[in-house]
Design a protein around this motif. Structure first.
Motif, PDB file in Angstrom:
ATOM      1  N   LYS A  66      -1.448 -14.091   1.904  1.00  0.00           N
ATOM      2  CA  LYS A  66      -0.872 -13.920   3.238  1.00  0.00           C
ATOM      3  C   LYS A  66      -1.852 -13.153   4.137  1.00  0.00           C
ATOM      4  O   LYS A  66      -1.831 -13.278   5.352  1.00  0.00           O
ATOM      5  N   LEU A  67      -2.712 -12.321   3.502  1.00  0.00           N
ATOM      6  CA  LEU A  67      -3.687 -11.534   4.285  1.00  0.00           C
ATOM      7  C   LEU A  67      -5.011 -12.281   4.403  1.00  0.00           C
ATOM      8  O   LEU A  67      -6.015 -11.704   4.804  1.00  0.00           O
ATOM      9  N   LYS A  68      -4.994 -13.574   4.013  1.00  0.00           N
ATOM     10  CA  LYS A  68      -6.126 -14.475   4.176  1.00  0.00           C
ATOM     11  C   LYS A  68      -7.300 -14.198   3.240  1.00  0.00           C
ATOM     12  O   LYS A  68      -8.424 -14.599   3.513  1.00  0.00           O
ATOM     13  N   GLU A  76       0.576 -12.096  -2.195  1.00  0.00           N
ATOM     14  CA  GLU A  76       0.527 -11.181  -1.050  1.00  0.00           C
ATOM     15  C   GLU A  76      -0.830 -11.189  -0.356  1.00  0.00           C
ATOM     16  O   GLU A  76      -0.896 -11.196   0.877  1.00  0.00           O
ATOM     17  N   ILE A  77      -1.934 -11.202  -1.129  1.00  0.00           N
ATOM     18  CA  ILE A  77      -3.244 -11.161  -0.451  1.00  0.00           C
ATOM     19  C   ILE A  77      -3.574 -12.514   0.180  1.00  0.00           C
ATOM     20  O   ILE A  77      -4.336 -12.580   1.140  1.00  0.00           O
ATOM     21  N   GLN A 125      -2.935  -1.692   4.425  1.00  0.00           N
ATOM     22  CA  GLN A 125      -2.116  -2.844   3.999  1.00  0.00           C
ATOM     23  C   GLN A 125      -2.238  -3.032   2.489  1.00  0.00           C
ATOM     24  O   GLN A 125      -1.258  -3.264   1.792  1.00  0.00           O
ATOM     25  N   GLU A 174      -6.604  -2.777   7.252  1.00  0.00           N
ATOM     26  CA  GLU A 174      -6.495  -3.472   5.957  1.00  0.00           C
ATOM     27  C   GLU A 174      -6.454  -2.492   4.792  1.00  0.00           C
ATOM     28  O   GLU A 174      -5.741  -2.706   3.807  1.00  0.00           O
ATOM     29  N   ARG A 176     -13.265 -12.291   3.724  1.00  0.00           N
ATOM     30  CA  ARG A 176     -12.269 -11.657   2.835  1.00  0.00           C
ATOM     31  C   ARG A 176     -12.401 -12.266   1.444  1.00  0.00           C
ATOM     32  O   ARG A 176     -12.083 -13.410   1.233  1.00  0.00           O
TER      33      ARG A 176
END
Ligand SMILES: O=C1CCCN[C@@H]1CCCn1cnc2cc(F)c(F)cc2c1=O
Ligand SMILES: [Mg+2]
Length: 485
Positions: A58-60, A55-56, A176, A173, A131
């Protein structure tokens, strides 16, 4: 040894300790507050990691690994950030026989380890967003009662540290990630949690605001923080000079977040679903979802039964179900039933001569003990349905139990009564820190003081003129209060 000596509704602490040991998740270690995490625990941790990492990504988020050690002056960079935590910091003071020039701290969290390098790596808006996520251990030399998974001096976690050009990006974020934490608890561990915001007193002192997912343990009547997602604002940017040149060539400070969940999540799951036969695992995180056990009869065709067990395991594994069989000759079927119930395996499949003759298998559900005979032909489909039902039932049961503990109160007397009844309290509050401190002072005692757990994002209607339960001033919000871990 088979069976449990303690009951969940009896001595909860002893019951919990027995469950985590008998289910082979934990081995106690000869340093207080430290525990050995055995495969039955690590395989759950790895299943959660698999979901969260995907999942993270996907959040780059990018994977990093920073050193375990941090120098004294860097750790103390900002007094108010860690002054309250100083007693928890573990220090390395020598190597071999010789003293170190300066003591080196073992990371209790990695802001001060990372941020000097964020300052070096971030120059221009093109370097943003940054990130960073790392999976690691941290050490906090706590003194209050150590509890496997729940409170230990070393624990595993992931810590995310991000930097953005704007507050809007950071704010987005934070939520998210909080949603991912809700999913870890509700969709995988089948534990209901409340999303909310920490009070100014309970938030991370170094940050701007803290959001969290809060769980509740009905047996002890205590709230427990499940995971936390902070917006740090520009506080650390100021401390560590983390600035960037924006599109107009103007130098600005970055906006940062940091967020974590830990191996504590496993302990919350154990406490929530366990029963007097031991661990009860939600299928989504069960290292073994189906255990197959042969029920041989004296003159039965044991070879055929063994073959049936083999092919059952194979067929289930081929369809993506985590199945295994217990072929140990030196244990009886009855012993094996108890053993795998203690380990919380969601489904047991028994195969005996009768089952063979009828081309069926006997399936026993760990959560409610239901027994069903399933034709071998639609085994995979039925097992998938049963596993899905167990996952849903565990969450529904836990949610109903948690909801039954919630008590809405309006006066001080109702508050103290609810507290003594081990309730999760929802109370109208004037949102003043002095009042929060006052409630702590007035509820101090053997079981610990009451505190705010979070202000839930989902706010019930607050009628005009509603007064704060503790101060009598106009209430501004509904907050969850209670004793906690
Ligand atoms: O909670 C998170 C998410 C992941 C990154 N860190 C933040 C804040 C951690 C707050 N915190 C929590 N505990 C601490 C214990 C210490 F000994 C210490 F020196 C510092 C801290 C400390 O900063
Ligand atoms: Mg702490």
């Amino acid at each position: 040894k088979l069976g449990m000596a303690y009951k969940k509704d009896g001595n909860f602490g002893e019951w919990y300790s027995e469950v985590v040991v008998n289910s082979e998740m934990i081995e106690y270690y000869d340093i207080s507050g430290c525990y050995i995490l055995r495969p039955w625990a690590m395989e759950i941790w790895e299943l959660l990691k698999e979901f969260f990492d995907a999942e993270i990504k996907k959040l780059k988020l990018k994977p990093y690994y920073f050193p375990l050690f941090v120098t004294e002056n860097v750790l103390q960079k900002e007094k108010d950030h860690i002054e309250g935590f100083a007693p928890e910091v573990a220090w390395v003071t020598k190597s071999g026989k010789s003293e170190l020039e300066a003591p080196i701290a073992i990371r209790p969290t990695s802001e001060t380890v990372m941020y000097p390098y964020f300052s070096k790596w971030i120059r221009s808006h093109r370097d943003l967003p940054l990130r960073c996520n790392q999976w690691c251990n941290v050490v906090r030399w706590e003194f209050s009662n150590p509890t496997p998974f729940i409170r230990s001096r070393e624990f595993l976690w992931q810590e995310g540290h991000t930097a953005f050009a704007t507050k809007e990006e950071a704010d987005e974020e934070v939520l998210q990630i909080l949603e991912l934490y809700r999913r870890i608890y509700e969709e995988f561990l089948a534990v209901p949690v409340s999303k909310g915001r920490k009070s100014e007193m309970e938030k991370f002192a170094g940050g701007l605001y803290t959001t969290s997912v809060e769980a509740f343990i009905p047996n002890t009547g205590r709230g427990i923080q499940g995971a936390t997602s902070h917006c740090l604002g520009q506080n650390f940017a100021k401390m560590f000079d983390i600035t960037f040149e924006n599109e107009k060539g103007v130098r600005e400070m970055v906006w940062q977040n940091s967020w974590a969940y830990t191996t504590r999540s496993i302990g919350v799951m154990v406490m929530t679903h366990g029963d007097d036969k031991g661990l009860v695992l939600p299928p989504k995180v069960a290292p073994i979802q189906v255990i197959v056990i042969a029920v041989p009869y004296k003159d039965a065709d044991t070879t055929a039964i063994k073959g049936a067990c083999e092919s059952t395991v194979y067929t289930l594994n081929q369809s993506g179900i985590r199945a295994d069989q217990d072929t140990r000759e030196n244990y009886s079927p009855g012993w094996k039933y108890s053993h795998w119930e203690m380990k919380g395996v969601p489904l047991r499949i028994e195969i005996g001569p009768k089952d063979l003759a009828n081309k069926q298998v006997r399936i026993v559900c760990r959560d409610n003990g239901a027994k069903v005979d399933i034709p071998v032909t639609n085994l995979v489909e039925e097992v998938k349905v049963l596993l899905d039902e167990i996952q849903k039932n565990l969450f529904k049961t836990a949610q109903e139990k948690r909801d039954a503990c919630v008590q809405v109160i309006k006066t001080w007397d109702e508050f103290t009564t609810a507290l003594n009844n081990k309730r999760l309290i929802l109370a109208p509050w004037c949102d003043e820190e002095e009042v929060e401190k006052d409630v702590k002072a007035r509820t101090k005692g053997e079981l610990g003081a009451a505190k705010t757990l979070c202000t839930p994002f989902e706010q019930p209607e607050l009628p005009e003129g509603t007064l704060c339960f503790a101060s009598g001033k106009p209430a501004k919000k509904w907050s969850f209060w209670g004793r906690s871990y």
